[in-house]
Enzyme design. Structure first.
Site, short mmCIF file in Angstrom:
data_model
loop_
_atom_site.label_atom_id
_atom_site.label_comp_id
_atom_site.label_asym_id
_atom_site.label_seq_id
_atom_site.Cartn_x
_atom_site.Cartn_y
_atom_site.Cartn_z
N TRP A 180 0.83 -1.21 0.00
CA TRP A 180 0.00 0.00 0.00
C TRP A 180 0.85 1.25 0.00
O TRP A 180 0.54 2.23 -0.66
CB TRP A 180 -0.98 -0.01 1.18
N ASP A 229 -1.37 6.57 6.44
CA ASP A 229 -2.47 5.68 6.10
C ASP A 229 -2.62 4.72 7.28
O ASP A 229 -1.73 3.92 7.55
CB ASP A 229 -2.09 4.91 4.81
N LYS A 250 -11.67 -1.93 7.15
CA LYS A 250 -10.80 -2.84 7.88
C LYS A 250 -11.23 -2.93 9.33
O LYS A 250 -11.51 -3.99 9.83
CB LYS A 250 -9.33 -2.38 7.79
C1 PLP Z 1 -6.99 -1.99 2.23
C2 PLP Z 1 -5.97 -0.94 2.31
C3 PLP Z 1 -5.87 0.07 1.33
C4 PLP Z 1 -6.77 0.11 0.11
O1 PLP Z 1 -8.04 0.43 0.47
P1 PLP Z 1 -9.18 0.70 -0.61
O2 PLP Z 1 -10.26 1.30 0.23
O3 PLP Z 1 -9.55 -0.62 -1.19
O4 PLP Z 1 -8.65 1.62 -1.63
C5 PLP Z 1 -4.92 1.03 1.50
N1 PLP Z 1 -4.09 1.04 2.55
C6 PLP Z 1 -4.14 0.08 3.50
C7 PLP Z 1 -3.19 0.14 4.65
C8 PLP Z 1 -5.08 -0.94 3.40
O5 PLP Z 1 -5.12 -1.88 4.35
#
Ligand code: PLP
Length: 359
Positions: free
Chosen positions: A101, A171, A195
Site C-alpha cells: 500500500w 495511512d 478494515k
Molecule cells: C486496504 C488498504 C488500502 C486500500 O483500500 P481501498 O479502500 O480498497 O482503496 C490502502 N491502505 C491500507 C493500509 C489498506 O489496508
C-alpha cells in the site's frame, strides 16, 4: 443463524451488536418511517447522524479543534492521489515504503511531483519496519508519508518516524481506532473504514486545518480538493450515508467498550495468544520481525504450500474463514481487528494446535 469467525483483512468483521442494531432500525429509523438508506442526506435526521458520528470520533481520538474530520469516498486508494494533489506545493515528498500500500501511494505520487523513497523494507519482503530515526529527508519536502500498519505483511510502526519537522501523513486503514494516537503528531491521518471500523465505501480523513487550501495542483478536480469537503462538512455531494451511519454505531460501541486504551489492551491480549502460540509451534511460524509485529494482521506459514492449503481448507470447514494469506505473500493471515472476540482467537489457536498434532 450461524456466524463464522471471520479473519478477513477487509471488508472485515463488525461487532454483532452493531449489526443487530442496524437490522432493528432497517425498516424504520427512530420513528422516521424509513431506513437510513432511503433518507435524504440533507434531512434533519441525517444531519444528526453525521454530526454525532463526528463528535463521537473526536471524543474517541481526542482530535484537537484545529483538525477537520472528513467522511469521503473513493477508498483509501483515492487518497494516494488526493494527498499529493493537495499537499505538494513544492512538488516534492518523502515516502517510506514498507509494503504494497505504501508502494502504491509512492508510485501514484510520482504522477504529481517528485516522490522520493527515503526508506524501504522491500529487500526482506517487507518483513520489518526500517529505522526511521535519521532519514535523509529533503529540506523542501512537502510531507513524509507512511503506511502505519501494513495489512498484507503484518508490520506496524511502534514509533513514528523522525520527520525532521515535516508534515507527517499516515495511512492507518488497518489500525484505525485499535489504540490511542496523538493526532497532533500528524498532518493527515486517513483510512478506509472497511478494515477496522465499518462497511466499505467510507474513507475518513483527519486533516490539520492549515493543510486545507485553495492552492492545489492545477487541474485538481473539485471533488478531490480537501477544501471542497471541509467547507461543506462532508456534505458537498451525497456522502456514503449508510456507511457513515454504521461507522457512527461502531464509534458508540467503542465508547461503551471503554475507548481506545481499553481496545489497545484487548488487542494486545488477543495478539499475544496467537503470537505466543506461533513462537512455540514447530509447524507454524510468524513471518515478521518480532519488534515490528502488528496487533491487527498476523501472517504465518508452515513452510509447505500444500500444508498451508490443507490448513486453510480444514479451518474453513471448522468455521474459521478467510485465513488465506494475501495473493502476493502466500501462507496464512489472521486479521484480528477490534470486533474479533478473544474467544475467536483462542478457538483458532486450539484448532491450530490440533492441526499440528494431526499433521
Ligand atoms: C486496504 C488498504 C488500502 C486500500 O483500500 P481501498 O479502500 O480498497 O482503496 C490502502 N491502505 C491500507 C493500509 C489498506 O489496508
Amino acid at each position: 443463524m450461524s456466524r463464522v469467525y471471520n479473519f478477513s483483512a477487509g471488508p472485515a468483521v463488525l461487532p454483532e451488536e452493531v449489526l443487530r442494531e442496524a437490522a432493528e432500525e432497517m425498516m424504520d429509523y427512530k420513528g422516521s418511517g424509513m431506513s437510513v438508506m432511503e433518507m435524504s442526506h440533507r434531512s434533519k435526521v441525517y444531519d444528526g447522524i453525521i454530526k454525532e458520528a463526528e463528535a463521537d470520533l473526536r471524543e474517541l481520538m481526542e482530535i484537537p479543534d484545529n483538525y477537520k474530520v472528513l467522511f469521503l469516498q473513493g477508498g483509501a486508494s483515492q487518497q494516494f492521489a488526493m494527498i499529493p494533489m493537495n499537499l505538494m506545493k513544492n512538488k516534492k515528498a518523502a515516502y517510506i515504503v514498507t509494503g504494497q500500500w505504501a508502494k502504491k501511494a509512492f508510485q501514484e505520487a510520482q504522477n504529481y511531483g517528485e516522490a522520493i523513497k527515503v526508506a524501504s523494507s522491500e529487500d526482506e519482503t517487507f518483513s520489518y519496519i526500517p529505522d526511521c530515526s535519521d532519514l535523509d529527508i529533503p529540506e523542501d519536502a512537502d510531507y513524509v508519508y507512511i503506511c502505519e500498519n501494513n495489512t498484507i505483511y503484518g508490520t506496524k510502526y511502534k514509533t513514528l518516524p523522525n520527520t525532521k519537522g515535516h508534515t507527517l501523513v499516515a495511512d492507518v486503514s488497518s489500525c484505525f481506532l485499535s489504540e490511542p494516537v496523538d493526532v497532533s503528531k500528524y498532518g493527515i491521518i486517513y483510512g478506509g473504514v472497511q478494515k477496522n471500523i465499518g462497511p466499505a465505501g467510507v474513507v475518513i480523513v483527519i486533516i490539520r486545518e492549515d493543510l486545507i487550501t485553495e492552492d492545489t495542483l492545477p487541474g485538481t478536480p473539485t471533488m478531490l480538493k480537501y477544501k471542497t469537503h471541509a467547507d461543506a462538512d462532508s456534505l458537498y455531494n451525497t456522502p456514503p450515508a449508510y456507511g457513515i451511519y454504521v461507522c457512527g454505531k461502531v464509534f458508540k460501541w467503542l465508547k461503551k467498550m471503554g475507548g481506545l486504551s481499553t481496545m489497545k489492551e484487548r488487542n494486545e491480549e488477543k495478539a499475544k495468544i496467537l503470537y505466543d502460540f506461533l513462537d512455540g509451534s514447530k509447524m507454524f511460524k510468524g513471518t515478521v520481525r518480532k519488534e515490528d509485529r502488528s496487533l491487527m494482521n498476523v501472517p504465518f506459514v508452515t513452510g509447505d504450500k500444500e500444508l498451508d492449503a490443507k490448513f486453510v481448507k480444514e479451518a474453513e470447514a471448522a468455521g474459521f474463514v478467510n485465513l488465506k494469506g494475501h495473493r502476493t505473500v502466500g501462507g496464512m493471515r489472521a486479521s484480528i481487528y477490534n470486533a474479533m472476540p478473544k474467544e475467536g482467537v483462542e478457538k483458532l489457536v486450539a484448532f491450530m494446535k490440533k492441526f499440528e498434532e494431526e499433521n
